[in-house]
Design a protein around this motif. Structure first.
Motif, PDB file in Angstrom:
ATOM      1  N   ASP A 282     -41.622  58.196  88.628  1.00 51.50           N
ATOM      2  CA  ASP A 282     -42.548  58.950  87.493  1.00 51.50           C
ATOM      3  C   ASP A 282     -41.525  58.899  86.265  1.00 51.50           C
ATOM      4  O   ASP A 282     -40.238  59.711  86.459  1.00 51.50           O
ATOM      5  CB  ASP A 282     -42.609  60.494  88.083  1.00 51.50           C
ATOM      6  N   LEU A 283     -41.890  58.227  85.271  1.00 49.18           N
ATOM      7  CA  LEU A 283     -40.714  58.164  84.170  1.00 49.18           C
ATOM      8  C   LEU A 283     -40.388  59.421  83.626  1.00 49.18           C
ATOM      9  O   LEU A 283     -39.295  59.788  83.214  1.00 49.18           O
ATOM     10  CB  LEU A 283     -41.408  57.130  83.144  1.00 49.18           C
ATOM     11  N   ARG A 284     -41.365  60.303  83.144  1.00 50.32           N
ATOM     12  CA  ARG A 284     -40.974  61.498  82.472  1.00 50.32           C
ATOM     13  C   ARG A 284     -40.156  62.494  83.464  1.00 50.32           C
ATOM     14  O   ARG A 284     -39.052  63.075  82.777  1.00 50.32           O
ATOM     15  CB  ARG A 284     -42.324  62.264  82.063  1.00 50.32           C
ATOM     16  N   ALA A 285     -40.463  62.355  84.725  1.00 48.18           N
ATOM     17  CA  ALA A 285     -39.670  63.361  85.548  1.00 48.18           C
ATOM     18  C   ALA A 285     -38.262  62.726  85.779  1.00 48.18           C
ATOM     19  O   ALA A 285     -37.182  63.464  85.706  1.00 48.18           O
ATOM     20  CB  ALA A 285     -40.440  63.419  87.104  1.00 48.18           C
ATOM     21  N   GLU A 288     -36.268  63.751  82.869  1.00 47.85           N
ATOM     22  CA  GLU A 288     -36.032  65.003  82.893  1.00 47.85           C
ATOM     23  C   GLU A 288     -34.881  65.388  83.625  1.00 47.85           C
ATOM     24  O   GLU A 288     -33.964  66.368  83.450  1.00 47.85           O
ATOM     25  CB  GLU A 288     -37.143  66.113  83.452  1.00 47.85           C
ATOM     26  N   GLU A 289     -34.782  64.876  84.727  1.00 48.41           N
ATOM     27  CA  GLU A 289     -33.453  64.876  85.645  1.00 48.41           C
ATOM     28  C   GLU A 289     -32.167  64.589  84.845  1.00 48.41           C
ATOM     29  O   GLU A 289     -31.219  65.415  85.018  1.00 48.41           O
ATOM     30  CB  GLU A 289     -33.534  64.133  86.864  1.00 48.41           C
ATOM     31  N   VAL A 290     -32.193  63.651  83.991  1.00 50.24           N
ATOM     32  CA  VAL A 290     -31.124  63.358  83.279  1.00 50.24           C
ATOM     33  C   VAL A 290     -30.818  64.339  82.078  1.00 50.24           C
ATOM     34  O   VAL A 290     -29.662  64.833  81.967  1.00 50.24           O
ATOM     35  CB  VAL A 290     -31.396  62.086  82.460  1.00 50.24           C
ATOM     36  N   LEU A 291     -31.868  64.870  81.553  1.00 48.21           N
ATOM     37  CA  LEU A 291     -31.693  66.102  80.665  1.00 48.21           C
ATOM     38  C   LEU A 291     -31.008  67.192  81.094  1.00 48.21           C
ATOM     39  O   LEU A 291     -30.185  67.911  80.798  1.00 48.21           O
ATOM     40  CB  LEU A 291     -32.952  66.230  79.928  1.00 48.21           C
ATOM     41  N   ASN A 292     -31.378  67.618  82.363  1.00 47.38           N
ATOM     42  CA  ASN A 292     -30.973  68.631  83.138  1.00 47.38           C
ATOM     43  C   ASN A 292     -29.521  68.616  83.348  1.00 47.38           C
ATOM     44  O   ASN A 292     -28.734  69.509  83.384  1.00 47.38           O
ATOM     45  CB  ASN A 292     -31.772  68.824  84.512  1.00 47.38           C
ATOM     46  N   HIS A 311     -47.209  62.372  80.599  1.00 54.23           N
ATOM     47  CA  HIS A 311     -47.171  62.701  82.112  1.00 54.23           C
ATOM     48  C   HIS A 311     -47.761  61.404  82.621  1.00 54.23           C
ATOM     49  O   HIS A 311     -48.678  60.648  82.075  1.00 54.23           O
ATOM     50  CB  HIS A 311     -47.882  63.923  82.524  1.00 54.23           C
ATOM     51  N   HIS A 312     -47.353  61.178  84.150  1.00 54.40           N
ATOM     52  CA  HIS A 312     -48.123  60.158  84.928  1.00 54.40           C
ATOM     53  C   HIS A 312     -47.830  58.882  84.367  1.00 54.40           C
ATOM     54  O   HIS A 312     -48.678  57.827  84.718  1.00 54.40           O
ATOM     55  CB  HIS A 312     -49.575  60.432  85.061  1.00 54.40           C
TER      56      HIS A 312
END
Length: 442
Positions: A282-285, A288-292, A311-312
């Motif tokens: 899931d590309l967006r998720a 988001e992990e990188v940004l976190n 999303h998706h």
């Protein structure tokens, strides 16, 4: 057979009509009787073959039109109903007519026929019968097919020429592939040589510093040990020694950290797809992990990140190298795009185009001069030389995008300044041909 009955006026009229039809027919027609003598030699025969009817009518000289020596024409063979003669005189070229029952047809070449012209002829022959069903002769009709055969020969020659050109083109294509492979290998070797030279240069400084510091530290240690053994050591000399040890330790720590960072970058360069686990991503998720992970560093530098990936958007790909790309991009922005404490913005967008995913990474920083566009993906190219940058960040990104992920990467020059990078990745990352091969297929 064709002689009119004087006592029957109707027969005479039919005979005249038949003769008119035969003589006005545009193709040559030859009719022979039961004794193989020529009964009809129509006007088309005179025109095509250049032989007047009076020279052949009533004779058995029909062969002279076609052959240099006496032999039967097709009408003679059909009249005799002789299969052996068919094979003898027309081997492999005769066939039963699909249009006329009992007729045979042949296509053959005749050199210097009629007016000394080479001709291809298509001729059909059939027995003729009277009212009682008894054979009374044979008829042969002839069509000049020279133009058709010449056209077919030209087409055949053209096909052979095209086939020859196709083979040559295929050979040239293979040579081009081989040349491209050699060029690619040459470029790989050149890139590898540049990479090795850059690594050697980059490692030389921290390792040289460590050797210099360790040598000086060893000398200071020996000196202070001598003072201690001789009882001449003073408080000030001990304090100076300890200060030197602290400073040396700090320099060694920084040099080893730089060396370790460079080695880690080299490990990232040498990674291949066999080291990554394929999964549905899931590309967006994933971003988001990188940004976190980057939250603390981004907040210290006052950089705001907008994750605008819909999303998706799903990919059959490798999560680790994709995250590594965004880690390197954000680190690159933090180090190069903004001055210390300067606020800024990063935007990450994505869209699906057919079976590919296009990623657009932009920041509002100082951007890259156009003159440097051709060098940004080279190893060890950095505008922060000596300020913490090793010049491998974008080089690693380029290798990951074009290698294991099977995509393409392009640097853009946005109108409003800043940095803009376009990355296009297949929805399904390529599979390596072999574990050792560095080529891929989709």
């Amino acid at each position: 057979m064709l002689r009119p009955d004087p006592s029957n006026p109707s027969s005479t009229q039919e005979q005249k009509l038949l003769e008119e039809i035969v003589h006005t027919y545009p193709q040559p027609i030859i009719v022979i009787d039961n004794d193989h003598r020529v009964l009809i030699w129509n006007k088309a025969c005179e025109k095509v073959f250049g032989i007047p009817a009076k020279d052949v009518l009533g004779t058995k000289n029909q062969w002279k039109t076609f052959y240099p020596e006496p032999r039967p024409i097709l009408a003679d063979v059909i009249l005799d109903d002789d299969e052996e003669q068919l094979e003898q005189f027309y081997p492999g070229i005769h066939r039963k007519s699909p249009f006329i029952e009992g007729a045979y047809e042949v296509e053959n070449f005749f050199p210097k026929l009629g007016n000394n012209i080479d001709r291809w002829l298509y001729f059909t022959a059939k027995r003729l019968y009277d009212e009682d069903g008894c054979p009374v002769g044979a008829i042969e009709s002839i069509i000049d097919i020279t133009e058709r055969m010449n056209a077919e020969a030209e087409v055949q020659q053209l096909n052979e020429s095209l086939s020859d050109h196709s083979e040559k083109l295929e050979e040239a294509n293979e040579e081009l592939k081989a040349t491209m492979l050699k060029l690619a290998n040459t470029q790989k070797l050149a890139s590898l040589g540049k990479l090795v030279a850059g690594i050697s240069h980059e490692l030389n400084t921290p390792i040289g510093n460590i050797r210099t510091i360790s040598t000086a530290l060893k000398a200071d240690t020996c000196r202070i040990q001598d003072q201690l053994n001789s009882g001449e050591m003073t408080k000030s000399s001990l304090e100076n020694f300890l200060n030197n040890v602290l400073e040396s330790s700090d320099l060694i720590e920084k040099s080893t950290a730089k060396t370790a960072d460079l080695i880690l970058s080299c490990q990232q360069i040498s990674s291949n797809d066999n080291e990554y686990e394929r999964s549905q991503v899931d590309l967006r998720a994933l971003v988001e992990e990188v940004l976190n992970r980057q939250t603390q560093g981004l907040s210290r530098s006052s950089i705001i990140v907008e994750n605008l990936i819909p999303h998706h958007i799903s990919m059959n790909s490798f999560a680790a190298p994709i995250q590594q790309i965004f880690d390197n991009l954000i680190n690159n922005t933090r180090m190069h795009a903004f001055s210390e404490q300067q606020s800024g913005k990063i935007k990450i967008c994505a869209q699906v185009i057919e079976k590919k995913i296009k990623l657009i990474y932009t920041d509002s920083g100082c951007g890259i001069p156009t003159k440097n566009f051709a060098k940004v993906f080279d190893p060890f190219f950095t505008t922060k030389f000596g300020q913490g940058g090793n010049g491998l960040g974008l080089y690693i990104i380029f290798n990951l995008v074009t290698g294991v992920l099977g995509g393409s990467i392009e640097l853009q020059s946005p109108n409003d300044g800043g940095f803009e990078l376009h990355i296009t990745l297949p929805s399904t990352s390529p599979y390596a041909l072999t574990a050792e091969d560095d080529t891929y297929y989709i």
